[in-house]
Design a protein around this motif. Sequence first.
Motif, PDB file in Angstrom:
ATOM      1  N   ILE A  32      30.741  37.701  36.133  1.00 34.63           N
ATOM      2  CA  ILE A  32      30.341  37.303  34.687  1.00 34.63           C
ATOM      3  C   ILE A  32      31.170  37.954  33.791  1.00 34.63           C
ATOM      4  O   ILE A  32      31.558  36.886  32.949  1.00 34.63           O
ATOM      5  CB  ILE A  32      28.890  38.373  34.701  1.00 34.63           C
ATOM      6  CG1 ILE A  32      27.664  37.726  35.440  1.00 34.63           C
ATOM      7  CG2 ILE A  32      28.527  38.390  32.940  1.00 34.63           C
ATOM      8  CD1 ILE A  32      26.440  38.831  35.375  1.00 34.63           C
ATOM      9  N   LYS A  33      31.990  38.629  34.015  1.00 37.97           N
ATOM     10  CA  LYS A  33      33.109  39.157  33.213  1.00 37.97           C
ATOM     11  C   LYS A  33      34.082  37.867  33.290  1.00 37.97           C
ATOM     12  O   LYS A  33      34.743  37.490  32.147  1.00 37.97           O
ATOM     13  CB  LYS A  33      33.756  40.505  33.533  1.00 37.97           C
ATOM     14  CG  LYS A  33      33.064  41.748  32.972  1.00 37.97           C
ATOM     15  CD  LYS A  33      33.689  42.894  33.592  1.00 37.97           C
ATOM     16  CE  LYS A  33      32.970  44.115  33.040  1.00 37.97           C
ATOM     17  NZ  LYS A  33      33.490  45.449  33.221  1.00 37.97           N
ATOM     18  N   SER A  34      34.445  37.374  34.529  1.00 37.06           N
ATOM     19  CA  SER A  34      35.513  36.468  34.625  1.00 37.06           C
ATOM     20  C   SER A  34      34.941  35.140  34.097  1.00 37.06           C
ATOM     21  O   SER A  34      35.749  34.489  33.537  1.00 37.06           O
ATOM     22  CB  SER A  34      35.627  36.192  36.060  1.00 37.06           C
ATOM     23  OG  SER A  34      36.374  37.458  36.813  1.00 37.06           O
ATOM     24  N   ILE A  35      33.776  34.544  34.127  1.00 36.30           N
ATOM     25  CA  ILE A  35      32.939  33.590  33.568  1.00 36.30           C
ATOM     26  C   ILE A  35      33.323  33.564  32.057  1.00 36.30           C
ATOM     27  O   ILE A  35      33.767  32.800  31.284  1.00 36.30           O
ATOM     28  CB  ILE A  35      31.789  33.363  34.051  1.00 36.30           C
ATOM     29  CG1 ILE A  35      31.904  32.883  35.516  1.00 36.30           C
ATOM     30  CG2 ILE A  35      31.108  32.357  33.412  1.00 36.30           C
ATOM     31  CD1 ILE A  35      30.252  32.815  36.178  1.00 36.30           C
ATOM     32  N   GLU A  36      32.704  34.726  31.437  1.00 36.10           N
ATOM     33  CA  GLU A  36      32.771  35.009  30.104  1.00 36.10           C
ATOM     34  C   GLU A  36      34.306  34.818  29.383  1.00 36.10           C
ATOM     35  O   GLU A  36      34.527  34.558  28.225  1.00 36.10           O
ATOM     36  CB  GLU A  36      32.136  36.197  29.453  1.00 36.10           C
ATOM     37  CG  GLU A  36      30.650  36.057  29.975  1.00 36.10           C
ATOM     38  CD  GLU A  36      29.773  37.298  29.350  1.00 36.10           C
ATOM     39  OE1 GLU A  36      28.530  37.429  29.360  1.00 36.10           O
ATOM     40  OE2 GLU A  36      30.297  38.454  28.934  1.00 36.10           O
ATOM     41  N   GLY A  37      35.109  35.392  30.344  1.00 36.43           N
ATOM     42  CA  GLY A  37      36.587  35.288  29.626  1.00 36.43           C
ATOM     43  C   GLY A  37      37.120  34.177  30.107  1.00 36.43           C
ATOM     44  O   GLY A  37      38.464  33.955  29.681  1.00 36.43           O
ATOM     45  N   TYR A  39      38.071  32.861  32.914  1.00 33.75           N
ATOM     46  CA  TYR A  39      38.923  33.019  33.919  1.00 33.75           C
ATOM     47  C   TYR A  39      38.533  32.527  35.320  1.00 33.75           C
ATOM     48  O   TYR A  39      39.287  32.616  36.429  1.00 33.75           O
ATOM     49  CB  TYR A  39      39.311  34.555  34.334  1.00 33.75           C
ATOM     50  CG  TYR A  39      40.061  35.378  32.997  1.00 33.75           C
ATOM     51  CD1 TYR A  39      41.311  34.765  32.482  1.00 33.75           C
ATOM     52  CD2 TYR A  39      39.491  36.240  32.519  1.00 33.75           C
ATOM     53  CE1 TYR A  39      41.888  35.463  31.329  1.00 33.75           C
ATOM     54  CE2 TYR A  39      39.830  36.970  31.143  1.00 33.75           C
ATOM     55  CZ  TYR A  39      41.059  36.044  30.928  1.00 33.75           C
ATOM     56  OH  TYR A  39      41.534  37.004  29.786  1.00 33.75           O
ATOM     57  N   ALA A  40      37.266  32.423  35.347  1.00 37.48           N
ATOM     58  CA  ALA A  40      36.908  32.019  36.634  1.00 37.48           C
ATOM     59  C   ALA A  40      36.212  30.568  36.551  1.00 37.48           C
ATOM     60  O   ALA A  40      35.773  29.885  35.500  1.00 37.48           O
ATOM     61  CB  ALA A  40      35.731  32.775  37.318  1.00 37.48           C
ATOM     62  N   ASN A  41      35.896  29.532  37.620  1.00 39.41           N
ATOM     63  CA  ASN A  41      35.608  28.287  37.863  1.00 39.41           C
ATOM     64  C   ASN A  41      34.410  28.522  38.624  1.00 39.41           C
ATOM     65  O   ASN A  41      34.298  28.179  39.726  1.00 39.41           O
ATOM     66  CB  ASN A  41      36.784  27.650  38.478  1.00 39.41           C
ATOM     67  CG  ASN A  41      36.346  26.090  38.225  1.00 39.41           C
ATOM     68  OD1 ASN A  41      35.155  25.660  37.548  1.00 39.41           O
ATOM     69  ND2 ASN A  41      36.739  25.228  39.194  1.00 39.41           N
TER      70      ASN A  41
END
Length: 66
Positions: A32-37, A39-41
């Motif tokens: 979730i942190k990666s998506i919100e930031g 940084y994630a796909n």
Amino acid sequence: MNIGQEIRMRRQELRLTQQSLADMSGVSVRMIKSIEGNYANPSIKTVEKLLTSLGLQLKITERPTV
């Protein structure tokens, strides 16, 4: 605006923490942190889990041709 920003805004509107969203959706806090930031796909399945937990729906539409 990207999907991560939309998820963050909705989560904050509902006054949910990332941890509570993780508990509701089955998606890890780290993801979730990666998506919100942005940084994630994430996969569509992951996005659907989050959106469903937030009371939202994924809608895919065809772009008009230029």
